[in-house]
Design a protein around this motif. Structure first.
Motif, PDB file in Angstrom:
ATOM      1  N   ALA A  55       0.434  -0.939   0.477  1.00 33.55           N
ATOM      2  CA  ALA A  55       0.038  -0.289  -0.028  1.00 33.55           C
ATOM      3  C   ALA A  55       0.468   1.570  -0.439  1.00 33.55           C
ATOM      4  CB  ALA A  55      -1.022   0.368   1.668  1.00 33.55           C
ATOM      5  N   PRO A  58      -1.620   7.830   0.314  1.00 37.48           N
ATOM      6  CA  PRO A  58      -2.395   8.785   0.088  1.00 37.48           C
ATOM      7  C   PRO A  58      -2.100   9.940  -1.111  1.00 37.48           C
ATOM      8  CG  PRO A  58      -3.198   8.693   2.301  1.00 37.48           C
ATOM      9  CD  PRO A  58      -1.498   8.368   2.010  1.00 37.48           C
ATOM     10  N   VAL A  74      -5.662   5.891  -3.491  1.00 34.58           N
ATOM     11  CA  VAL A  74      -4.140   5.050  -3.473  1.00 34.58           C
ATOM     12  C   VAL A  74      -3.085   5.552  -4.383  1.00 34.58           C
ATOM     13  CG1 VAL A  74      -2.405   3.457  -2.641  1.00 34.58           C
ATOM     14  CG2 VAL A  74      -5.013   4.040  -1.668  1.00 34.58           C
ATOM     15  N   VAL A 184      -0.983   0.629   7.033  1.00 34.08           N
ATOM     16  CA  VAL A 184      -1.573   0.034   6.262  1.00 34.08           C
ATOM     17  C   VAL A 184      -2.856  -1.442   6.219  1.00 34.08           C
ATOM     18  CG1 VAL A 184      -1.411  -0.163   3.652  1.00 34.08           C
ATOM     19  CG2 VAL A 184      -0.581   1.829   4.494  1.00 34.08           C
ATOM     20  N   TYR A 196      -8.792  -0.744   1.762  1.00 37.82           N
ATOM     21  CA  TYR A 196      -8.107  -0.048   2.612  1.00 37.82           C
ATOM     22  C   TYR A 196      -8.097   0.677   3.448  1.00 37.82           C
ATOM     23  CZ  TYR A 196      -3.877   2.760   1.715  1.00 37.82           C
ATOM     24  OH  TYR A 196      -2.468   3.847   2.141  1.00 37.82           O
ATOM     25  N   ASP A 198      -5.268   3.494   5.542  1.00 37.02           N
ATOM     26  CA  ASP A 198      -3.757   4.143   6.958  1.00 37.02           C
ATOM     27  C   ASP A 198      -4.206   4.552   7.805  1.00 37.02           C
ATOM     28  OD1 ASP A 198      -4.890   6.475   5.122  1.00 37.02           O
ATOM     29  OD2 ASP A 198      -3.483   5.693   3.481  1.00 37.02           O
TER      30      ASP A 198
END
Length: 364
Positions: A55, A58, A74, A184, A196, A198
């Motif tokens: 991952a 952002p 992402v 993440v 997803y 984070d």
């Protein structure tokens, strides 16, 4: 389904191997953006923000969805797209239980039946220090391996797990899987949906062409399935190397009460049997190494490991072992299993494996 284990000469049913890094990469999910650049699990811990296989951070600016709506994504991926589950890397096999010397197999056969004792050929680094780690191969292509805080499981059916105390990966082999590194978190459900997160960016892909990004609904492609891990190569693919001796691992529960360096009364039989084997082998040198888990502070664990190693060494001398006996403590610095789970919770099974005394007999 019962898994048949490969039988090798010096250990019945179990192939205990030493690990020497990760080089064989198999499995992993994929996407149009990530083809050919998935990151190995061993790299994900240190570079999760900069590789397509794990991952990424952002995006610094919003991205536009296919329907014209706006939402964050992402970095490197379309809005609502979930990064793939990273690949699992398997360790090199650098040592089989087949020893090229006469001493190791004989010693192994002598004491494998003793409760609480594990015996395997030793692998040493360039300086001659013992390298901890173990691998068990199944005849169906499965394997489990551990080295320090890192553990890898390949079930041989396309599923597997990776955990190094920081990064945790689960690939279920059916297109679903999870990834977590403490910051993440990725979930791929295998049906086009997934999540997803984070801490700043949250994506829920519904798998029906829509996704919710930080509360806003946008258009998004379904999440691709996670690729299978693959099947471990046959035992013939591993090249045996010369053992540097024998390592005998005694579980702390066989010898001591928790947090204590006083030998339990029941330990006398185990140590007497071990002393007999060492005397019969006529080994000229033996090193007794103490290890602990991570409970308590470093100073306490270091002292406890030294005291436990000395207690075992003294008992072996008292039982007539004439070899040059050296005792050393490593505290919590050389774990063979994670002391904690990826979420930070306690791992009792891992801690139990780390609380041990290793008797290392160099080849002679």
């Amino acid at each position: 389904m019962t898994k048949a284990l490969i039988s090798l000469p010096s250990l019945s049913l179990i192939a205990a191997l030493a690990l020497s890094g990760c080089s064989l990469s198999i499995g992993g999910g994929s996407s149009s953006q990530a083809q050919g650049q998935q990151t190995q699990a061993s790299q994900a811990a240190s570079d999760s923000a900069g590789s397509a296989g794990s991952a990424q951070a952002p995006a610094s600016s919003p991205a536009t969805g296919t329907s014209g709506s706006t939402g964050q994504a992402v970095a490197g991926y379309e809005p609502g797209q979930i990064p793939p589950i990273p690949m699992i890397s398997l360790p090199d096999l650098s040592l089989l239980t087949q020893s090229t010397g006469a001493f190791t197999p004989d010693l192994t056969r002598s004491i494998t039946s003793q409760p609480g004792i594990t015996v395997r050929p030793a692998r040493c680094d360039a300086s001659g220090s013992l390298v901890s780690g173990s691998t068990v191969l199944g005849g169906d292509g499965s394997m489990t391996a551990s080295s320090g805080a890192t553990s890898v499981t390949n079930n041989g059916d396309g599923s597997g797990t990776f955990n190094d105390g920081k990064v945790s990966i689960t690939n279920n082999g059916d297109g679903s899987g999870t990834y977590s590194d403490g910051k993440v978190s990725i979930t791929v459900n295998g049906d086009g949906s997934g999540t997803y997160s984070d801490g700043k960016l949250s994506i829920t892909n519904n798998g029906d062409g829509t996704a919710v990004v930080n509360g806003s609904t946008i258009s998004a492609k379904p999440v691709p399935k996670a690729g299978k891990v693959g099947t471990f190569p046959s035992i013939d693919a591993a090249k045996p190397v010369r053992s540097c001796g024998t390592v005998i691992t005694l579980e702390d529960s066989v010898l001591f009460d928790f947090g204590s360096s006083d030998l339990r009364g029941e330990a006398s039989t185990t140590l007497t049997n071990l002393a007999t084997v060492l005397k019969d082998s006529k080994a000229p040198k033996v090193q007794v190494q103490g290890h602990t888990d991570s409970v308590s502070d470093d100073v306490f664990n270091q002292k406890l490991s030294e005291q436990r190693a000395q207690a075992v060494s003294s008992a072996l001398k008292a039982d007539g072992v004439a070899a040059d006996l050296e005792s050393v403590g490593y505290g919590e610095t050389k774990p063979v299993a994670p002391n904690e789970n990826p979420d930070g919770s306690d791992n009792p099974g891992g801690r139990r494996l780390n609380r041990r005394v290793e008797v290392f007999v160099p080849a002679f």
